[in-house]
Motif scaffolding. Sequence first.
Motif, PDB file in Angstrom:
ATOM      1  N   LYS A 138      33.499  23.133 -27.257  1.00 24.72           N
ATOM      2  CA  LYS A 138      33.715  21.677 -26.312  1.00 24.72           C
ATOM      3  C   LYS A 138      34.921  20.991 -26.365  1.00 24.72           C
ATOM      4  O   LYS A 138      34.520  20.820 -27.748  1.00 24.72           O
ATOM      5  CB  LYS A 138      32.168  21.551 -26.598  1.00 24.72           C
ATOM      6  CG  LYS A 138      30.944  21.773 -26.020  1.00 24.72           C
ATOM      7  CD  LYS A 138      29.567  21.911 -26.132  1.00 24.72           C
ATOM      8  CE  LYS A 138      28.432  22.681 -26.167  1.00 24.72           C
ATOM      9  NZ  LYS A 138      27.066  22.323 -26.408  1.00 24.72           N
ATOM     10  N   ARG A 139      35.168  20.134 -25.980  1.00 24.15           N
ATOM     11  CA  ARG A 139      36.154  19.167 -26.239  1.00 24.15           C
ATOM     12  C   ARG A 139      35.018  16.702 -26.552  1.00 24.15           C
ATOM     13  O   ARG A 139      33.909  16.888 -25.808  1.00 24.15           O
ATOM     14  CB  ARG A 139      36.555  18.727 -24.538  1.00 24.15           C
ATOM     15  CG  ARG A 139      37.687  17.409 -24.768  1.00 24.15           C
ATOM     16  CD  ARG A 139      38.823  17.443 -26.445  1.00 24.15           C
ATOM     17  NE  ARG A 139      39.536  16.666 -26.759  1.00 24.15           N
ATOM     18  CZ  ARG A 139      40.682  16.388 -27.626  1.00 24.15           C
ATOM     19  NH1 ARG A 139      40.982  18.070 -28.170  1.00 24.15           N
ATOM     20  NH2 ARG A 139      41.536  15.956 -28.237  1.00 24.15           N
ATOM     21  N   PHE A 140      35.137  16.803 -27.779  1.00 20.53           N
ATOM     22  CA  PHE A 140      34.825  15.843 -27.830  1.00 20.53           C
ATOM     23  C   PHE A 140      35.698  14.464 -28.548  1.00 20.53           C
ATOM     24  O   PHE A 140      36.982  14.910 -29.018  1.00 20.53           O
ATOM     25  CB  PHE A 140      34.209  16.056 -29.465  1.00 20.53           C
ATOM     26  CG  PHE A 140      32.851  17.216 -29.526  1.00 20.53           C
ATOM     27  CD1 PHE A 140      30.980  16.547 -29.082  1.00 20.53           C
ATOM     28  CD2 PHE A 140      33.157  18.780 -29.760  1.00 20.53           C
ATOM     29  CE1 PHE A 140      30.273  17.699 -29.402  1.00 20.53           C
ATOM     30  CE2 PHE A 140      32.407  19.168 -29.589  1.00 20.53           C
ATOM     31  CZ  PHE A 140      30.880  19.039 -29.322  1.00 20.53           C
ATOM     32  N   ALA A 141      35.766  13.659 -28.254  1.00 23.84           N
ATOM     33  CA  ALA A 141      36.561  12.236 -28.485  1.00 23.84           C
ATOM     34  C   ALA A 141      36.793  11.775 -30.080  1.00 23.84           C
ATOM     35  O   ALA A 141      37.838  11.087 -29.244  1.00 23.84           O
ATOM     36  CB  ALA A 141      35.542  11.387 -27.532  1.00 23.84           C
ATOM     37  N   GLY A 142      35.990  12.575 -30.248  1.00 25.74           N
ATOM     38  CA  GLY A 142      36.097  11.824 -32.035  1.00 25.74           C
ATOM     39  C   GLY A 142      35.207  11.988 -32.364  1.00 25.74           C
ATOM     40  O   GLY A 142      33.900  12.988 -32.136  1.00 25.74           O
ATOM     41  N   PHE A 143      35.116  12.583 -34.003  1.00 24.94           N
ATOM     42  CA  PHE A 143      33.697  13.074 -34.595  1.00 24.94           C
ATOM     43  C   PHE A 143      33.492  11.538 -36.201  1.00 24.94           C
ATOM     44  O   PHE A 143      35.222  11.227 -36.570  1.00 24.94           O
ATOM     45  CB  PHE A 143      34.124  13.979 -35.447  1.00 24.94           C
ATOM     46  CG  PHE A 143      34.405  14.930 -34.882  1.00 24.94           C
ATOM     47  CD1 PHE A 143      33.206  15.730 -34.460  1.00 24.94           C
ATOM     48  CD2 PHE A 143      35.439  15.520 -34.467  1.00 24.94           C
ATOM     49  CE1 PHE A 143      33.266  16.286 -33.864  1.00 24.94           C
ATOM     50  CE2 PHE A 143      35.389  16.926 -33.819  1.00 24.94           C
ATOM     51  CZ  PHE A 143      34.053  17.143 -33.345  1.00 24.94           C
ATOM     52  N   ILE A 144      33.070  11.312 -36.742  1.00 23.48           N
ATOM     53  CA  ILE A 144      32.354  10.461 -37.540  1.00 23.48           C
ATOM     54  C   ILE A 144      31.756  10.842 -38.755  1.00 23.48           C
ATOM     55  O   ILE A 144      31.283  11.856 -38.978  1.00 23.48           O
ATOM     56  CB  ILE A 144      31.045   9.437 -37.657  1.00 23.48           C
ATOM     57  CG1 ILE A 144      31.775   8.826 -36.252  1.00 23.48           C
ATOM     58  CG2 ILE A 144      31.055   8.652 -38.653  1.00 23.48           C
ATOM     59  CD1 ILE A 144      30.155   8.006 -35.686  1.00 23.48           C
ATOM     60  N   TYR A 145      33.132  11.480 -39.837  1.00 24.88           N
ATOM     61  CA  TYR A 145      32.829  11.870 -41.214  1.00 24.88           C
ATOM     62  C   TYR A 145      31.660  11.008 -42.460  1.00 24.88           C
ATOM     63  O   TYR A 145      31.936   9.886 -42.114  1.00 24.88           O
ATOM     64  CB  TYR A 145      34.209  11.691 -41.832  1.00 24.88           C
ATOM     65  CG  TYR A 145      34.057  13.023 -43.205  1.00 24.88           C
ATOM     66  CD1 TYR A 145      33.384  13.930 -43.403  1.00 24.88           C
ATOM     67  CD2 TYR A 145      34.180  12.195 -44.629  1.00 24.88           C
ATOM     68  CE1 TYR A 145      32.902  14.371 -44.127  1.00 24.88           C
ATOM     69  CE2 TYR A 145      33.927  12.809 -45.619  1.00 24.88           C
ATOM     70  CZ  TYR A 145      33.511  13.815 -45.586  1.00 24.88           C
ATOM     71  OH  TYR A 145      33.538  15.410 -46.899  1.00 24.88           O
ATOM     72  N   ALA A 146      30.826  11.299 -41.985  1.00 24.65           N
ATOM     73  CA  ALA A 146      29.176  11.145 -42.925  1.00 24.65           C
ATOM     74  C   ALA A 146      28.987  11.634 -43.465  1.00 24.65           C
ATOM     75  O   ALA A 146      29.380  13.089 -43.806  1.00 24.65           O
ATOM     76  CB  ALA A 146      28.037  10.121 -41.917  1.00 24.65           C
ATOM     77  N   GLU A 147      28.587  10.925 -44.733  1.00 24.58           N
ATOM     78  CA  GLU A 147      27.477  11.790 -46.083  1.00 24.58           C
ATOM     79  C   GLU A 147      25.823  10.802 -45.818  1.00 24.58           C
ATOM     80  O   GLU A 147      25.675  10.459 -45.458  1.00 24.58           O
ATOM     81  CB  GLU A 147      28.433  10.640 -47.956  1.00 24.58           C
ATOM     82  CG  GLU A 147      27.420  11.940 -48.552  1.00 24.58           C
ATOM     83  CD  GLU A 147      27.555  10.581 -50.315  1.00 24.58           C
ATOM     84  OE1 GLU A 147      26.749  11.099 -50.949  1.00 24.58           O
ATOM     85  OE2 GLU A 147      27.642   9.674 -50.375  1.00 24.58           O
ATOM     86  N   GLY A 148      25.639  12.551 -45.902  1.00 21.76           N
ATOM     87  CA  GLY A 148      23.501  12.172 -45.769  1.00 21.76           C
ATOM     88  C   GLY A 148      22.978  11.619 -47.088  1.00 21.76           C
ATOM     89  O   GLY A 148      23.319  11.995 -48.007  1.00 21.76           O
ATOM     90  N   VAL A 149      22.013  10.589 -46.122  1.00 27.36           N
ATOM     91  CA  VAL A 149      20.299  10.740 -47.224  1.00 27.36           C
ATOM     92  C   VAL A 149      19.852  10.947 -46.635  1.00 27.36           C
ATOM     93  O   VAL A 149      19.466  11.269 -45.888  1.00 27.36           O
ATOM     94  CB  VAL A 149      21.407   8.855 -47.232  1.00 27.36           C
ATOM     95  CG1 VAL A 149      22.574   8.440 -47.324  1.00 27.36           C
ATOM     96  CG2 VAL A 149      20.741   8.341 -46.210  1.00 27.36           C
ATOM     97  N   HIS A 150      18.953  10.518 -47.719  1.00 22.20           N
ATOM     98  CA  HIS A 150      17.491  10.756 -47.928  1.00 22.20           C
ATOM     99  C   HIS A 150      16.988  12.397 -47.628  1.00 22.20           C
ATOM    100  O   HIS A 150      16.758  12.560 -46.739  1.00 22.20           O
ATOM    101  CB  HIS A 150      16.521  10.239 -46.740  1.00 22.20           C
ATOM    102  CG  HIS A 150      16.877   8.540 -47.219  1.00 22.20           C
ATOM    103  ND1 HIS A 150      16.153   8.370 -48.441  1.00 22.20           N
ATOM    104  CD2 HIS A 150      17.261   7.460 -46.002  1.00 22.20           C
ATOM    105  CE1 HIS A 150      16.666   6.642 -48.247  1.00 22.20           C
ATOM    106  NE2 HIS A 150      17.100   6.071 -47.506  1.00 22.20           N
TER     107      HIS A 150
END
Length: 205
Positions: A138-150
Amino acid sequence: MRQRLIDPFIMPLLVIGVTAAMIITVGRTLLGVYQAGDTKDRLDRPELWIALGLALAVIFGMGFLATRPKGTTGILEKDVAIGNRAFFEEPLPPIDVRARSGPLGTVSDIRPGYTLYAQNGALAKAHGLLPGSTDYGKRFAGFIYAEGVHGASPELWIPIEAVMSVYPETQSAFLAIKGDESEAFGWNTPPESVRLKPALIQDPL
């Protein structure tokens, strides 16, 4: 590997195997004490009394453990079976209505430190944006690299297609998920564009 192979296939097979082993062990134990033709009275058959004794032992054993003071049964008190979030953990804190204040922005406004909200509360803190790529066909326009909380996964790669709205004034972004679906979507594994690949060894010119 865990999400796509271990959890959906190996874990159910392991549970089935352990259950089958217990059933076979109990069955062989009862057959071992069965004496064909030696007794006429059904109540005098030893395998029936052994089966009853095993059932009562399990019932009273579970009852005994259920009445023990907290902190005395060790690993049996753990609430987590599979996953990072405790089964009886308190729900995520509600979304502050003030997070939806100010003019709407775009995905390009997301910067490190933005809070990413799911439907039921804060899910992650953004660390940056990654360019689009193809992931699992699947082609994605971009990604947000994040750190999970809770209790969410410590690392998340969230497709920007999941972003519903962005509020730069409060540094908030809202995602189109409930909050407990990040692992089901595979967001806890990096996309193909950032996975480690073997280095290409070139012959010297």
